[in-house]
Design a protein around this motif. Structure first.
Motif, PDB file in Angstrom:
ATOM      1  N   LEU A   8      40.115  49.794  35.875  1.00 15.84           N
ATOM      2  CA  LEU A   8      41.195  48.838  35.634  1.00 15.84           C
ATOM      3  C   LEU A   8      42.526  49.560  35.466  1.00 15.84           C
ATOM      4  CD1 LEU A   8      41.968  45.884  35.140  1.00 15.84           C
ATOM      5  CD2 LEU A   8      41.412  46.217  32.727  1.00 15.84           C
ATOM      6  N   THR A   9      42.517  50.668  34.729  1.00 16.24           N
ATOM      7  CA  THR A   9      43.741  51.451  34.539  1.00 16.24           C
ATOM      8  C   THR A   9      44.259  51.983  35.876  1.00 16.24           C
ATOM      9  OG1 THR A   9      43.057  52.099  32.308  1.00 16.24           O
ATOM     10  CG2 THR A   9      44.718  53.462  33.381  1.00 16.24           C
ATOM     11  N   ARG A  12      45.700  49.118  37.947  1.00 17.65           N
ATOM     12  CA  ARG A  12      46.983  48.686  37.384  1.00 17.65           C
ATOM     13  C   ARG A  12      48.094  49.651  37.778  1.00 17.65           C
ATOM     14  NH1 ARG A  12      44.924  46.927  31.313  1.00 17.65           N
ATOM     15  NH2 ARG A  12      44.872  44.676  31.664  1.00 17.65           N
ATOM     16  N   ARG A  13      47.793  50.938  37.741  1.00 20.46           N
ATOM     17  CA  ARG A  13      48.790  51.934  38.128  1.00 20.46           C
ATOM     18  C   ARG A  13      49.160  51.768  39.606  1.00 20.46           C
ATOM     19  NH1 ARG A  13      45.887  56.196  37.423  1.00 20.46           N
ATOM     20  NH2 ARG A  13      46.234  56.251  35.169  1.00 20.46           N
ATOM     21  N   ALA A  16      51.285  48.687  40.033  1.00 18.66           N
ATOM     22  CA  ALA A  16      52.638  48.890  39.520  1.00 18.66           C
ATOM     23  C   ALA A  16      53.485  49.670  40.515  1.00 18.66           C
ATOM     24  CB  ALA A  16      52.581  49.622  38.180  1.00 18.66           C
ATOM     25  N   ARG A  25      45.442  44.221  43.179  1.00 13.43           N
ATOM     26  CA  ARG A  25      45.543  43.108  42.225  1.00 13.43           C
ATOM     27  C   ARG A  25      44.273  42.268  42.212  1.00 13.43           C
ATOM     28  NH1 ARG A  25      51.138  40.822  44.200  1.00 13.43           N
ATOM     29  NH2 ARG A  25      50.631  39.086  42.806  1.00 13.43           N
ATOM     30  N   ILE A  28      41.920  44.042  39.997  1.00 11.23           N
ATOM     31  CA  ILE A  28      42.265  43.847  38.587  1.00 11.23           C
ATOM     32  C   ILE A  28      41.641  42.547  38.079  1.00 11.23           C
ATOM     33  CG2 ILE A  28      44.169  43.346  36.999  1.00 11.23           C
ATOM     34  CD1 ILE A  28      45.896  45.260  38.706  1.00 11.23           C
ATOM     35  N   HIS A  32      38.461  42.060  35.334  1.00 15.63           N
ATOM     36  CA  HIS A  32      38.573  41.211  34.145  1.00 15.63           C
ATOM     37  C   HIS A  32      37.393  40.239  34.073  1.00 15.63           C
ATOM     38  CE1 HIS A  32      42.236  42.556  32.348  1.00 15.63           C
ATOM     39  NE2 HIS A  32      43.004  42.245  33.378  1.00 15.63           N
ATOM     40  N   VAL A  44      46.091  36.452  37.093  1.00 17.30           N
ATOM     41  CA  VAL A  44      46.202  37.429  38.188  1.00 17.30           C
ATOM     42  C   VAL A  44      45.806  36.774  39.505  1.00 17.30           C
ATOM     43  CG1 VAL A  44      45.443  39.672  39.049  1.00 17.30           C
ATOM     44  CG2 VAL A  44      45.720  39.319  36.583  1.00 17.30           C
TER      45      VAL A  44
END
Length: 257
Positions: A8-9, A12-13, A16, A25, A28, A32, A44
């Motif tokens: 997930l990290t 997300r990076r 971004a 996305r 992500i 979740h 999302v």
């Protein structure tokens, strides 16, 4: 490797650095869901759906997470639109089935789940159909036991039979019979009950059993239970009356969650 937090990290990076990376996305949102956080996955998926209106996976994601949050009516609006874009998508059909079941459109919900299994008989789709049939279809339950003691104690036997019939999408009727032989007493009792979902948020349960002359089993056993389920809170209240040989017991049980 099963390390969802690290994945997930990383996604997300990646998102971004490049917000137009829809794949990142999507992952992500998927993560979740896998981590049991549909409330975080839904926005999302929804943002993806707004940017790519014909992205069926995003639409399925919004619908499925809404169902997880007990918002099936909203989910149906989105999933019905997605079905026009990809009517043979098994995941979409399964999501439609779950949404209709939550809205108590039982026959239609089971039909969608059956179609999903027919197109893609995955373990996930099969399990969803089996669970739905077990919970919402007609069924007969039979059980019993027998105890044979090696000391001077009377043998014990017990048998139960319950027939549960769905009269309509929101109404079930049950019939139950019970036999028990214990301490040299033979008791029998039988009765009827109904479960009525008169509104998607309200449920009424009324059940009663009677066995006049019983010595061990109750001679009368009645239950009335009403519950309301809401998105963030709910309440329920129940009353039970039990008449035994020489004693009566009443119980009142209010609750909130």
């Amino acid at each position: 490797q099963g390390n969802r937090e690290a994945a997930l990290t990383a996604f997300r990076r990646r998102a971004a650095e490049n917000p137009s990376d829809l794949t990142a996305r999507l992952w992500i949102a998927r993560l979740h869901v896998q981590m049991g956080r549909p409330d975080l996955a839904e926005p999302v998926y929804r943002s993806l759906m707004l940017e790519a209106p014909n992205n069926v996976e995003a639409m399925i994601g919004v619908g499925s997470t809404l169902v997880s949050m007990q918002r099936g009516d909203e989910a149906l609006l989105i999933l019905d639109r997605a079905s026009k874009l990809d009517p043979k998508n098994a995941d979409l059909l399964a999501a439609l089935g779950a949404a209709h079941l939550q809205a108590y459109n039982i026959k239609l919900g089971l039909s969608y789940l059956e179609s999903a299994v027919s197109i893609a008989p995955t373990p996930e789709h099969r399990l969803a159909l089996e669970d739905a049939r077990r919970e919402h279809g007609h069924h007969v339950l039979a059980s019993g036991f027998f105890e044979d003691f090696n000391q001077d104690v009377p043998n014990t036997s017990n048998a139960n039979l319950e027939v549960d019939y769905r009269v309509a999408d929101r109404l079930r009727v049950t019939a139950r019979g019970q036999f028990q032989e214990k301490f040299d007493f033979s008791d029998q009792r039988g009765g009827l009950g109904l479960d009525w979902q008169w509104h998607p948020q309200f449920t009424l349960h009324v059940h009663g059993l009677a066995g006049p002359g019983n010595d061990v089993l109750p001679q009368a056993d009645a239950l009335i239970y009403v519950a309301q389920t809401m998105r963030r809170a709910g309440w329920d209240v129940g009353y039970r009356f039990v008449e035994l040989d020489g004693a009566n017991v009443s119980g009142f049980s209010p609750g909130a969650n």
